[in-house]
Design an enzyme around this catalytic site. Structure first.
Site, short mmCIF file in Angstrom:
data_model
loop_
_atom_site.label_atom_id
_atom_site.label_comp_id
_atom_site.label_asym_id
_atom_site.label_seq_id
_atom_site.Cartn_x
_atom_site.Cartn_y
_atom_site.Cartn_z
N VAL A 18 2.63 2.28 13.32
CA VAL A 18 1.76 3.45 14.63
C VAL A 18 1.05 3.03 14.85
O VAL A 18 0.11 4.12 15.65
CB VAL A 18 2.25 4.94 14.09
CG1 VAL A 18 3.77 5.43 13.92
CG2 VAL A 18 1.23 5.30 12.29
N TYR B 274 12.40 2.89 14.14
CA TYR B 274 13.00 4.29 13.34
C TYR B 274 14.29 4.43 13.65
O TYR B 274 14.79 3.41 14.55
CB TYR B 274 11.84 4.73 13.75
CG TYR B 274 10.15 4.42 14.21
CD1 TYR B 274 9.98 4.50 12.79
CD2 TYR B 274 9.33 4.63 15.34
CE1 TYR B 274 8.51 3.36 12.48
CE2 TYR B 274 7.55 3.86 14.52
CZ TYR B 274 7.50 3.83 13.18
OH TYR B 274 6.47 3.40 13.31
N TYR C 278 0.96 2.30 -0.58
CA TYR C 278 1.76 2.38 0.51
C TYR C 278 0.66 2.09 1.49
O TYR C 278 0.94 2.15 2.39
CB TYR C 278 3.06 3.75 0.16
CG TYR C 278 3.60 3.81 2.31
CD1 TYR C 278 3.58 2.96 2.54
CD2 TYR C 278 2.86 4.99 2.04
CE1 TYR C 278 4.36 2.76 3.85
CE2 TYR C 278 3.62 4.82 3.87
CZ TYR C 278 4.08 4.25 4.32
OH TYR C 278 4.76 4.18 5.74
N SER D 92 3.38 0.63 9.66
CA SER D 92 4.92 0.15 8.87
C SER D 92 5.74 -1.43 9.14
O SER D 92 6.12 -1.56 8.67
CB SER D 92 5.38 0.97 9.65
OG SER D 92 6.43 2.21 9.22
N LYS E 231 5.96 -2.92 6.10
CA LYS E 231 7.58 -2.46 4.95
C LYS E 231 7.34 -3.81 5.27
O LYS E 231 8.44 -4.18 4.32
CB LYS E 231 8.21 -1.91 5.92
CG LYS E 231 7.19 0.42 5.45
CD LYS E 231 7.94 1.65 6.47
CE LYS E 231 7.28 2.45 6.10
NZ LYS E 231 7.05 3.47 7.14
N1 GLU Z 1 0.95 4.97 7.30
C1 GLU Z 1 2.00 5.83 7.97
C2 GLU Z 1 2.87 6.74 7.91
O1 GLU Z 1 3.22 6.59 6.52
C3 GLU Z 1 3.21 4.97 8.82
C4 GLU Z 1 3.86 5.11 9.53
C5 GLU Z 1 4.49 3.88 11.12
O2 GLU Z 1 3.89 3.23 11.33
O3 GLU Z 1 5.83 4.66 10.95
O4 GLU Z 1 2.74 7.93 7.57
#
Ligand code: GLU
Length: 304
Positions: free
Chosen positions: A257, A239, A187, A61, A64
């Site tokens: 994650v 989060y 993504y 993430s 992002k």
């Molecule tokens: N590729 C992971 C997902 O979409 C990233 C989640 C994350 O790092 O928050 O579930």
């Protein structure tokens, strides 16, 4: 600086056993929960690291942030925020529930839905071209040609049904532009970009330096855009634990994650910490503790 980084790792280590590596992406389940590393980069070009700061991990993430940076650079901020909001979601990063209530418009760029919506705006017909745009910009910043971890990418591509559902759901509301499978695959690829703590801290350094990369002296973003990104990292970057991170660490951050957290101390430094053992919300326990220690020791909180 080296002794304070070593002390930060030491303070965090006892907590690692309380966490678990991400299991829902099968390839991430093979990570070593005992790893822990940290790197700090300063605007004068110096950098410091300790522990497993040279170990590669998928940024998940944290990508992002860089997808958002890439989109703002190529389209401008107004166009990007036609698609996504500026508010914390208070829900898990993969959630579909809020999207239904809010006509498919993601609350912010740092939940999965938001990143997929922004991936749909990136230039390029295919997901590999779009990945090259995102990773290319990051490679310039960190000084190495980055690539994805193909195992982790394939593993998520083959099992990421919830993310695919989120993509198709947004397409129904015309939030996703163009081919939804290209947006979702872009993504997945961006999440699989592999970096070390040192590279990640270098790539994020311009966010702590008013938008200018101190190494190349190149302006990456306007200062007002940096202000938006750092604000979103503060309110939405960890989060549904972003509020607690603001209280305990007090600087903009973004977790993934894969076990990484990128922290930006405006005007002062960028810090990347990594430890694959996660808490129940998906944040790295070790990286969080390292950052909490450094913030307290160096007085980094913006709110103190
Ligand atoms: N590729 C992971 C997902 O979409 C990233 C989640 C994350 O790092 O928050 O579930």
């Amino acid at each position: 600086m080296h002794s304070i980084l070593d002390a930060a790792l030491q303070s965090a280590r006892p907590f690692l056993s309380k966490g678990k590596v991400a299991a829902y992406i099968p390839a991430l389940n093979r990570a070593n929960p005992d790893q822990l590393g940290v790197a700090v980069c300063l605007p004068d070009g110096s950098s410091f690291s300790a522990g497993d700061a040279g170990v590669g991990f998928t940024i998940q993430s944290i990508s992002k942030v860089f997808t958002l940076v890439t989109a703002i650079r190529s389209l401008g901020r107004d166009r990007v925020f036609e698609r996504v909001g500026l508010e914390p979601s208070g829900n898990p990063f993969y959630s579909l529930v809020q999207l239904e209530y809010e006509a498919g418009r993601p609350r912010n760029p740092f939940i999965n839905a938001g990143a997929m919506a922004i991936s749909s705006l990136l230039p390029g017909e295919t997901s590999s071209i779009r990945l090259d745009v995102v990773a290319g910009g990051m490679s310039e910043l960190c000084g190495r040609e980055l690539s994805i971890n193909v195992d982790v990418y394939s593993s998520e591509r083959d099992t990421g049904n919830r993310n695919k559902a989120v993509g198709f759901f947004m397409k129904h509301f015309d939030i996703i532009e163009g081919d939804v499978t290209v947006a979702v695959d872009t993504y997945f690829r961006s999440c699989s970009i592999e970096m070390t703590c040192l590279e990640l801290a270098r790539a994020g350094l311009f966010l702590s330096n008013h938008g200018v990369d101190p190494t190349s002296k190149q302006r990456i973003l306007e200062q007002h855009d940096v202000q938006w990104i750092n604000s979103l990292m503060t309110t939405c970057g960890l989060y549904d634990a972003s509020g607690e991170f603001a209280c305990r660490v007090g600087v903009p951050g973004k977790s993934g994650v894969g076990g990484g957290i990128l922290a930006i101390v405006p005007g002062k430094m960028s810090i990347a910490a990594f430890g694959p053992a996660l808490d129940e919300k998906g944040n790295s326990i070790g990286a969080w503790k390292v950052l909490e220690f450094l913030s307290a020791e160096m007085g980094l909180s913006l709110y103190a």
